[in-house]
Design a protein around this motif. Structure first.
Motif, PDB file in Angstrom:
ATOM      1  N   GLU A  13       1.277  -1.278  -0.145  1.00  0.00           N
ATOM      2  CA  GLU A  13       0.029  -0.142  -0.221  1.00  0.00           C
ATOM      3  C   GLU A  13       0.538   1.416   0.124  1.00  0.00           C
ATOM      4  O   GLU A  13       0.232   1.837  -1.106  1.00  0.00           O
ATOM      5  CB  GLU A  13      -0.891  -0.102   1.264  1.00  0.00           C
ATOM      6  N   PRO A  14       2.228   1.656   0.829  1.00  0.00           N
ATOM      7  CA  PRO A  14       2.653   2.385   0.047  1.00  0.00           C
ATOM      8  C   PRO A  14       3.770   3.170  -0.025  1.00  0.00           C
ATOM      9  O   PRO A  14       3.676   3.870  -1.232  1.00  0.00           O
ATOM     10  CB  PRO A  14       3.832   2.059   1.822  1.00  0.00           C
ATOM     11  N   ARG A  16       2.372   1.895  -3.963  1.00  0.00           N
ATOM     12  CA  ARG A  16       0.942   2.624  -4.726  1.00  0.00           C
ATOM     13  C   ARG A  16       1.025   4.294  -4.112  1.00  0.00           C
ATOM     14  O   ARG A  16       0.853   4.848  -5.069  1.00  0.00           O
ATOM     15  CB  ARG A  16       0.136   1.799  -4.814  1.00  0.00           C
ATOM     16  N   GLU A  17       0.974   4.046  -2.990  1.00  0.00           N
ATOM     17  CA  GLU A  17       0.304   5.533  -2.682  1.00  0.00           C
ATOM     18  C   GLU A  17       1.836   6.209  -2.718  1.00  0.00           C
ATOM     19  O   GLU A  17       1.298   7.863  -3.519  1.00  0.00           O
ATOM     20  CB  GLU A  17       0.109   5.866  -0.906  1.00  0.00           C
ATOM     21  N   ALA A  18       3.195   5.390  -3.209  1.00  0.00           N
ATOM     22  CA  ALA A  18       3.590   6.015  -3.614  1.00  0.00           C
ATOM     23  C   ALA A  18       4.068   7.030  -5.053  1.00  0.00           C
ATOM     24  O   ALA A  18       4.454   7.810  -5.669  1.00  0.00           O
ATOM     25  CB  ALA A  18       5.842   5.689  -3.145  1.00  0.00           C
ATOM     26  N   GLU A  20       0.982   7.484  -6.631  1.00  0.00           N
ATOM     27  CA  GLU A  20      -0.223   8.180  -6.928  1.00  0.00           C
ATOM     28  C   GLU A  20       0.587   9.636  -6.946  1.00  0.00           C
ATOM     29  O   GLU A  20       0.766  10.325  -7.127  1.00  0.00           O
ATOM     30  CB  GLU A  20      -1.228   7.697  -6.447  1.00  0.00           C
ATOM     31  N   TYR A  21       0.891   9.459  -5.709  1.00  0.00           N
ATOM     32  CA  TYR A  21       1.621  10.980  -4.849  1.00  0.00           C
ATOM     33  C   TYR A  21       2.380  11.324  -6.251  1.00  0.00           C
ATOM     34  O   TYR A  21       2.899  12.929  -6.523  1.00  0.00           O
ATOM     35  CB  TYR A  21       2.370  10.530  -3.800  1.00  0.00           C
ATOM     36  N   ASP A  24       0.900  12.578  -8.681  1.00  0.00           N
ATOM     37  CA  ASP A  24       0.731  14.170  -8.634  1.00  0.00           C
ATOM     38  C   ASP A  24       1.752  15.627  -8.153  1.00  0.00           C
ATOM     39  O   ASP A  24       1.644  16.587  -8.842  1.00  0.00           O
ATOM     40  CB  ASP A  24      -0.202  14.406  -7.007  1.00  0.00           C
ATOM     41  N   GLY A 117       7.412   4.710  -0.515  1.00  0.00           N
ATOM     42  CA  GLY A 117       6.818   4.526   0.500  1.00  0.00           C
ATOM     43  C   GLY A 117       7.662   4.172   1.248  1.00  0.00           C
ATOM     44  O   GLY A 117       8.652   3.367   1.994  1.00  0.00           O
ATOM     45  N   ARG A 119       6.561   1.818   5.430  1.00  0.00           N
ATOM     46  CA  ARG A 119       5.659   1.502   5.666  1.00  0.00           C
ATOM     47  C   ARG A 119       5.316   2.248   7.655  1.00  0.00           C
ATOM     48  O   ARG A 119       3.904   1.844   8.894  1.00  0.00           O
ATOM     49  CB  ARG A 119       6.199   0.318   6.667  1.00  0.00           C
ATOM     50  N   VAL A 147       6.965   8.744   1.307  1.00  0.00           N
ATOM     51  CA  VAL A 147       5.342   9.290   1.557  1.00  0.00           C
ATOM     52  C   VAL A 147       4.924   7.648   2.200  1.00  0.00           C
ATOM     53  O   VAL A 147       5.161   7.128   2.477  1.00  0.00           O
ATOM     54  CB  VAL A 147       4.872   8.739  -0.089  1.00  0.00           C
ATOM     55  N   ARG A 148       4.322   8.320   3.270  1.00  0.00           N
ATOM     56  CA  ARG A 148       3.910   7.704   4.896  1.00  0.00           C
ATOM     57  C   ARG A 148       2.070   7.618   4.707  1.00  0.00           C
ATOM     58  O   ARG A 148       0.968   7.817   4.164  1.00  0.00           O
ATOM     59  CB  ARG A 148       3.766   8.382   5.672  1.00  0.00           C
TER      60      ARG A 148
END
Length: 148
Positions: A13-14, A16-18, A20-21, A24, A117, A119, A147-148
């Motif tokens: 998940e971290p 994937r968020e990284a 996306e970030y 952006d 990302g 954890r 990214v957290r």
């Protein structure tokens, strides 16, 4: 010229968020997802000069193992996510210590920024397990966003 952005990707998940970030933060960026197979606990480390050779050698050693399958799955997940976000994504794989390989990749592959990302481990878990993001921040030759 568009900045070249490295996103270490392990399908967490971290990670994937990284990704996306990063899209952006750098809408005009060129994105590279890097999956590192941690071979530091393996009894034999293949000596290979290229990603293709490394993957072939890993598959030769482990057959259709969970390790080689998960590498392809991680990279496919990154590509799918990038497609959903409307960006092109180069995918790469390396064998070795994750933090060391990420830093080396940033040094040798014309990377302008790393978005990684985390954890968010703390306390004893961080001491025992370490923090790839922390090592990358301390040793990266380019700016790093965590990214957290």
């Amino acid at each position: 010229m568009s900045p070249r952005i490295l996103i270490p990707f392990d399908d967490s998940e971290p990670a994937r968020e990284a990704l996306e970030y990063a899209v952006d933060l750098f809408p005009d960026g060129e994105f590279v997802a890097l999956t590192v197979v941690d071979v530091t606990t393996m009894p034999f480390i293949p000596n290979s000069a290229t990603d293709a050779q490394a993957r072939d050698r890993l598959e030769e050693l482990f057959g259709e193992s969970d390790e080689s399958t998960s590498v392809d799955e991680h990279l496919q997940t990154a590509e799918s996510l990038a497609n959903e976000l409307g960006v092109d994504l180069e995918t790469r794989m390396r064998l070795g210590s994750p933090a060391q390989e990420i830093v080396e990749f940033a040094e040798t592959e014309s990377i302008d920024h790393v978005v990684i990302g985390s954890r968010g481990r703390s306390g004893m878990r961080r001491v025992v397990l370490g923090s790839v993001a922390e090592v990358v921040v301390r040793h990266s030759p380019v700016p790093v966003t965590v990214v957290r």
